[in-house]
Design an enzyme around this catalytic site. Structure first.
Site, mmCIF file in Angstrom:
data_model
loop_
_atom_site.group_PDB
_atom_site.id
_atom_site.type_symbol
_atom_site.label_atom_id
_atom_site.label_comp_id
_atom_site.label_asym_id
_atom_site.label_seq_id
_atom_site.Cartn_x
_atom_site.Cartn_y
_atom_site.Cartn_z
ATOM 1 N N LYS A 44 7.693 -5.169 -1.378
ATOM 2 C CA LYS A 44 6.661 -4.354 -1.886
ATOM 3 C C LYS A 44 6.135 -2.962 -1.380
ATOM 4 O O LYS A 44 7.094 -2.652 -0.045
ATOM 5 C CB LYS A 44 4.981 -4.679 -1.324
ATOM 6 C CG LYS A 44 4.910 -5.561 0.300
ATOM 7 C CD LYS A 44 3.620 -6.569 0.607
ATOM 8 C CE LYS A 44 3.960 -8.118 0.023
ATOM 9 N NZ LYS A 44 3.233 -8.235 -1.049
ATOM 10 N N ARG A 45 5.028 -2.094 -1.679
ATOM 11 C CA ARG A 45 5.602 -0.441 -0.994
ATOM 12 C C ARG A 45 5.035 -1.446 0.699
ATOM 13 O O ARG A 45 4.280 -1.936 1.442
ATOM 14 C CB ARG A 45 4.498 -0.014 -0.965
ATOM 15 C CG ARG A 45 4.733 0.692 -2.461
ATOM 16 C CD ARG A 45 5.497 1.729 -2.285
ATOM 17 N NE ARG A 45 5.351 2.606 -2.360
ATOM 18 C CZ ARG A 45 5.471 3.782 -1.828
ATOM 19 N NH1 ARG A 45 5.459 4.456 -3.417
ATOM 20 N NH2 ARG A 45 4.743 5.306 -1.484
ATOM 21 N N THR A 91 0.241 -8.702 -6.761
ATOM 22 C CA THR A 91 1.079 -8.466 -7.950
ATOM 23 C C THR A 91 2.253 -9.454 -7.452
ATOM 24 O O THR A 91 3.188 -10.322 -8.331
ATOM 25 C CB THR A 91 1.409 -7.898 -9.599
ATOM 26 O OG1 THR A 91 1.097 -7.084 -8.474
ATOM 27 C CG2 THR A 91 -0.226 -7.959 -9.992
ATOM 28 N N LYS A 145 4.401 -13.105 -9.325
ATOM 29 C CA LYS A 145 5.860 -13.378 -9.511
ATOM 30 C C LYS A 145 6.460 -14.087 -8.986
ATOM 31 O O LYS A 145 7.534 -15.158 -9.478
ATOM 32 C CB LYS A 145 6.420 -11.485 -10.173
ATOM 33 C CG LYS A 145 5.122 -11.093 -10.438
ATOM 34 C CD LYS A 145 6.193 -8.999 -10.511
ATOM 35 C CE LYS A 145 4.995 -8.627 -11.639
ATOM 36 N NZ LYS A 145 5.178 -6.887 -10.712
ATOM 37 N N HIS A 187 -9.793 -0.240 -7.219
ATOM 38 C CA HIS A 187 -8.106 -1.476 -6.970
ATOM 39 C C HIS A 187 -7.929 -1.895 -5.658
ATOM 40 O O HIS A 187 -6.463 -2.039 -4.717
ATOM 41 C CB HIS A 187 -6.716 -0.646 -7.189
ATOM 42 C CG HIS A 187 -6.299 -0.565 -8.781
ATOM 43 N ND1 HIS A 187 -5.367 -1.919 -9.423
ATOM 44 C CD2 HIS A 187 -6.915 0.489 -9.927
ATOM 45 C CE1 HIS A 187 -5.689 -1.453 -10.871
ATOM 46 N NE2 HIS A 187 -6.535 -0.577 -11.184
ATOM 47 N N LYS A 246 0.284 -4.391 5.316
ATOM 48 C CA LYS A 246 1.165 -4.688 4.092
ATOM 49 C C LYS A 246 1.862 -5.968 5.245
ATOM 50 O O LYS A 246 2.417 -6.617 5.490
ATOM 51 C CB LYS A 246 1.879 -4.826 2.996
ATOM 52 C CG LYS A 246 1.305 -4.465 1.845
ATOM 53 C CD LYS A 246 1.729 -3.524 1.024
ATOM 54 C CE LYS A 246 1.026 -2.603 -0.106
ATOM 55 N NZ LYS A 246 0.708 -3.042 -1.335
HETATM 56 O O1 73E Z 1 -2.958 -5.085 -4.236
HETATM 57 C C1 73E Z 1 -2.735 -3.853 -5.519
HETATM 58 C C2 73E Z 1 -3.124 -4.328 -6.759
HETATM 59 O O2 73E Z 1 -2.783 -5.043 -6.399
HETATM 60 C C3 73E Z 1 -3.287 -2.256 -4.916
HETATM 61 O O3 73E Z 1 -3.087 -2.326 -4.134
HETATM 62 C C4 73E Z 1 -2.687 -1.560 -5.286
HETATM 63 O O4 73E Z 1 -2.324 -2.291 -7.218
HETATM 64 C C5 73E Z 1 -2.590 -3.334 -6.898
HETATM 65 C C6 73E Z 1 -2.709 -3.489 -8.668
HETATM 66 O O5 73E Z 1 -4.399 -4.006 -8.979
HETATM 67 C C7 73E Z 1 -3.119 0.033 -5.446
HETATM 68 N N1 73E Z 1 -2.860 0.767 -5.837
HETATM 69 C C8 73E Z 1 -3.428 1.593 -5.025
HETATM 70 N N2 73E Z 1 -4.803 1.521 -4.905
HETATM 71 N N3 73E Z 1 -4.371 0.085 -5.419
HETATM 72 C C9 73E Z 1 -3.312 3.207 -5.818
HETATM 73 C C10 73E Z 1 -3.609 4.277 -4.692
HETATM 74 C C11 73E Z 1 -3.626 5.729 -5.079
HETATM 75 C C12 73E Z 1 -2.602 6.487 -5.860
HETATM 76 C C13 73E Z 1 -1.408 5.249 -6.029
HETATM 77 C C14 73E Z 1 -2.321 3.515 -6.092
#
Ligand code: 73E
Length: 818
Positions: A547-548, A655, A659, A356, A553
């Site tokens: 978003k976070r 995502t 939305k 991710h 970001k």
């Molecule tokens: O871009 C997003 C993505 O849409 C990405 O940053 C996020 O995953 C979403 C779903 O695919 C994400 N979260 C984490 N890594 N990528 C993450 C890493 C460590 C702890 C918690 C979350």
């Protein structure tokens, strides 16, 4: 056949009386909520029973979605919707003198996740149930989900989230399926008579995993899958082994309080926690889940392991559950006594891994010493996996030691580290990124040599969102309009929305569409007033970034632009712009200083701008506290402009972008993550793309980026950054906002905010122009909704089925809805 309003009313009252022990004269909204949930739960449980029986009878292959996070939000409205009982319940409560909307507000969000990754897991299990695919979600039953955010004097304060304080009406405890998990201790090597060796792990501590099942109702209410979440408890088992080995004191020290394991979700998004407890959490839920899967398999197949890989596929949601790979090997080799090659063949046909993120700080690595202490046998197994893998590398690149060092699971250095990403790639049969661009970068930059070694392993599955929650449930007005134009089955076939496109220039349809938007904006305006006291004009552009909070970001890029607008208005009271309300929702990780500073700065700028009579209604800034799923459901339908402005190459997918566009917002964004694919779908005329591409960023980095060039070259940038240093926004406290300036100038602006500022500001001028052309804007908005079909999570799940899981659906007989 569906229950009548009258009968549903009777069901609610029956539960008020005999489940809750109260009655309709005394009941408050909380009691009405619980009684309504209980009435719905009757259908949920019947669906669950039928589904489990059907899957068992058909001995179906199933996917097991392993995720440390599931960001479920609220369930009542969703479950009602999926059984087609929303209107019935609404009417029944109305006759009882109760407003459904108020009842729904009683439900605490199930916030067992940080952000996109956890919400993706929730959308995926919704789609899996809707598509009648046999699936189980496995995760952790955190006592406290993501913290509740309060804003005090502009700053974020974290408060504990207690989602289960007054009971959760959906979950079912399953003590009959408790599992035990071992930790710590040592490994004994035993030599057999035939010269073979056997490893025996003598754990130092044993904890219990108690499963809680959350039913997951598919749309239409036929398949009801489960999300099984593990809660830790002290085991009744005393640590005899360590005690006998004379390690009494060690046993005490290592005997971590069992209950702490599932106490709290780590609040870090996109950062690796690197803490013992985090590793223990990961191992705890993976071990429980694997044992649960194996128990179920054995019920049908006994000790015959030959069919395991045909029955079971496990999707690893990032590396957080990667420890499941050596755990399965341990069970197969040490417990089931399979030979290594057989066990490895099974294991590598069972696991698939989703990456991710490319951010280095999110790529998990564990100190080998920590693994050795907590999971000594697993470390041995990881070394064995690595040893065999290194031989494979040597065959492909004979004698190339630098290749070996690069690909090894073990990173050498002052402290030996175990790379969980490498373990995941080596132990899985498929690896996917989450958007086209991201998957390309995974191949080219993150795992190029793995791609050379196994050219078919790396693939893409672009993320998606469930249209049931993210349009039908959260935006009833737009849904109704869409129903009328394209029919009512779009929630199951989102491509149907394309039927809206031909009406995009129709004046009457534009008017209806924009009047829905206007009503949704009014609802959000009321919410904003209720939670912040700020009054906003619904004729203004609602510009939303939710978003976070993370530097990549670039909420601070948005903020700098707001400050620029403010300054332009102060310099020129006639500055020509359509009124705009900038709305933010974001939580910062509690230990992420700069992220918290950005929240503080947004709030301080908001205070000033919102109360400056020279600005009037032209500009408002709102920070809505405690951004969460249920708040997103109120914000998204009201959005005009969707801010998706990450540095190119950094946001794997996103995502929220999907939305917002689905609900008729126009995106201003960079060519990053899934924005690229959104732009492809809606066409370049219906999105505002700006800024550097991945290639531009790399070139600028290579040529030596100096943010000060932009500071000295661009008078507006300079003025804004200097403004941050004064006490203009923080009266009496000069320098309170200076950390942002420092990060952008002195610390090198790692996310190229200044490099993209002018392009962003220019794109915002285009947005302003476009909005003022009402017909043009309405057309863009309609096209955005119309062209989001690709981004249903049903399509993502179908891609997983085709490219990764090879799974068949299994029809469950429809129950009579009561
Ligand atoms: O871009 C997003 C993505 O849409 C990405 O940053 C996020 O995953 C979403 C779903 O695919 C994400 N979260 C984490 N890594 N990528 C993450 C890493 C460590 C702890 C918690 C979350």
């Amino acid at each position: 056949m569906k229950i009548s309003k009258g009968d549903f009313k009777a069901a609610i009252i029956r539960h008020l009386h005999s489940t809750l022990g109260t009655d309709e004269n005394k009941a408050n909204n909380h009691a009405w909520w619980k009684a309504t949930c209980a009435a719905i739960q009757e259908n949920v449980l019947e669906g669950l029973r039928r589904t489990q029986k059907t899957h068992y009878m058909n001995d179906t292959r199933a996917v097991h979605y392993f995720s440390a996070e599931f960001l479920m939000g609220r369930l009542l409205s969703n479950n009602m919707q999926n059984f087609g009982l929303y209107d019935v319940a609404h009417g029944a409560l109305k006759e009882l003198g109760v407003e459904l909307a108020d009842v729904l507000e009683e439900e605490p969000d199930m916030a067992l996740g940080n952000g996109g990754l956890g919400r993706l897991a929730a959308c995926f299990i919704d789609s899996l149930a809707t598509m009648e695919l046999p699936a189980i979600g496995y995760g952790i039953h955190y006592e406290h989900g993501l913290f509740r955010q309060e804003i005090k004097s502009g700053a974020q304060i974290e408060r504990p989230d207690s989602w289960r304080d007054y009971g959760n009406p959906w979950e079912i405890c399953r003590p009959e399926s408790i599992q035990e998990v071992s930790l710590f201790g040592y490994v004994e090597t035993k030599y057999g008579d035939n010269g073979g060796i056997k490893k025996e792990w003598h754990p130092g501590s044993i904890v219990k995993g108690v499963p809680w099942d959350i039913p997951v109702v598919g749309y239409g209410g036929k398949t009801v899958n489960v999300l099984r979440l593990w809660q830790s408890e002290a085991s009744d088992y005393f640590n005899w082994d360590v005690f006998n080995a004379g390690g009494y004191v060690d046993a005490q020290r290592e005997n971590i309080q069992a209950e702490t394991i599932s106490k709290v979700l780590y609040p870090n998004d996109e950062t690796e926690a690197g803490k013992e407890l985090r590793l223990i959490q990961q191992y705890f839920f993976c071990s429980c889940s694997l044992k649960d899967i194996i128990r179920r398999y054995k019920r049908a197949h006994g000790d015959d392991w030959s069919r395991f890989k045909e029955q079971v596929v496990i999707q690893l949601n990032d590396t957080h559950p990667a420890i499941a790979i050596p755990e399965l090997m341990r069970i197969l080799v040490d417990r089931a006594e399979l030979d290594w090659d057989t066990a490895w063949d099974i294991s590598t046909h069972v696991f698939a891994y989703t990456n991710h993120t490319l951010l280095p700080e999110a790529l998990e690595k564990w100190p080998a010493r920590m693994l050795e202490k907590i999971l000594p046998r697993h470390l041995e197994i990881i070394y064995e996996i690595n040893h065999r893998f290194m031989n494979e590398v040597d065959k492909k690149w004979p004698g190339d030691n630098s290749k070996k060092a690069k690909l090894s699971i073990i990173e050498e250095g002052p402290e030996k580290m175990v790379r969980m990403g490498h373990l995941s790639v080596i132990g899985s049969f498929k690896v996917n990124g989450v958007a086209e661009l991201h998957s390309r970068l995974v191949k080219e930059n993150l795992f190029p040599d793995f791609d050379a070694l196994w050219p078919d392993k790396l693939t893409n599955v672009t993320n998606g969102i469930t249209p049931r929650r993210w349009l039908k449930a959260c935006n009833p007005l737009l849904s109704e309009l869409v129903d009328k134009k394209v029919g009512e089955d779009w929630p199951l076939n989102l491509k149907k929305l394309e039927g809206l496109a031909k009406h995009a220039t129709n004046k009457t349809f534009q008017k209806s569409f924009m009047s829905v938007k206007q009503k949704n904006k009014q609802l959000l305006a009321d919410e904003i007033y209720a939670s912040t006291g700020i009054q906003v004009d619904t004729n203004a552009i609602f510009d939303i970034q939710i978003k976070r909070l993370h530097e990549y970001k670039r909420q601070h890029l948005n903020l700098l632009h707001i400050m620029a607008l403010y300054r332009r208005i102060l310099e020129n009271p006639d500055y020509d712009m359509h009124p705009r309300v900038f709305i933010f929702g974001a939580k910062a990780a509690p230990g992420y200083k700069l992220a918290k500073d950005i929240i503080f700065a947004i709030n301080k700028v908001a205070d000033k701008v919102n109360n400056d009579p020279r600005v009037g209604n032209k500009l408002k800034v709102v920070f809505l506290p405690n951004y969460r799923v249920s708040l997103a459901e109120k914000m998204i339908p009201a959005c005009d402009v969707s801010e998706q402005i990450s540095t190119a190459g950094k946001e794997a997918s996103g995502t929220g972008n999907m939305k917002l566009a689905l609900n008729g917002a126009v995106t201003i964004g960079t060519l990053d993550g899934a924005n690229v694919e959104i732009a492809e779908e809606v066409g370049e005329d219906n999105i505002f793309i700006f800024g550097m591409t991945v290639e531009d960023v790399n070139a600028l980095k290579a040529s030596g980026y100096n943010p000060k060039d932009y500071y000295y070259k661009d008078a507006e940038i300079k003025a804004i950054l200097d403004w941050l240093e004064t006490d203009y926004f923080t009266p009496g406290k000069p320098g309170a906002l200076v950390s942002i300036k420092q990060s952008l100038l002195d610390l090198g602006d790692p996310f190229f905010v200044l490099a993209d500022f002018r392009a962003y500001s220019d794109a915002q001028i285009e947005v302003d122009k476009a909005y003022r052309d009402k017909a043009r804007w309405a057309e863009m908005v309609i096209i955005n909704t119309a062209m989001m079909g690709k981004f249903t999570s049903d399509r993502s799940i179908q891609d997983y089925v085709d490219r990764v899981w090879r799974l068949d659906s299994c029809a469950v007989e429809q129950q009579k809805i009561r």
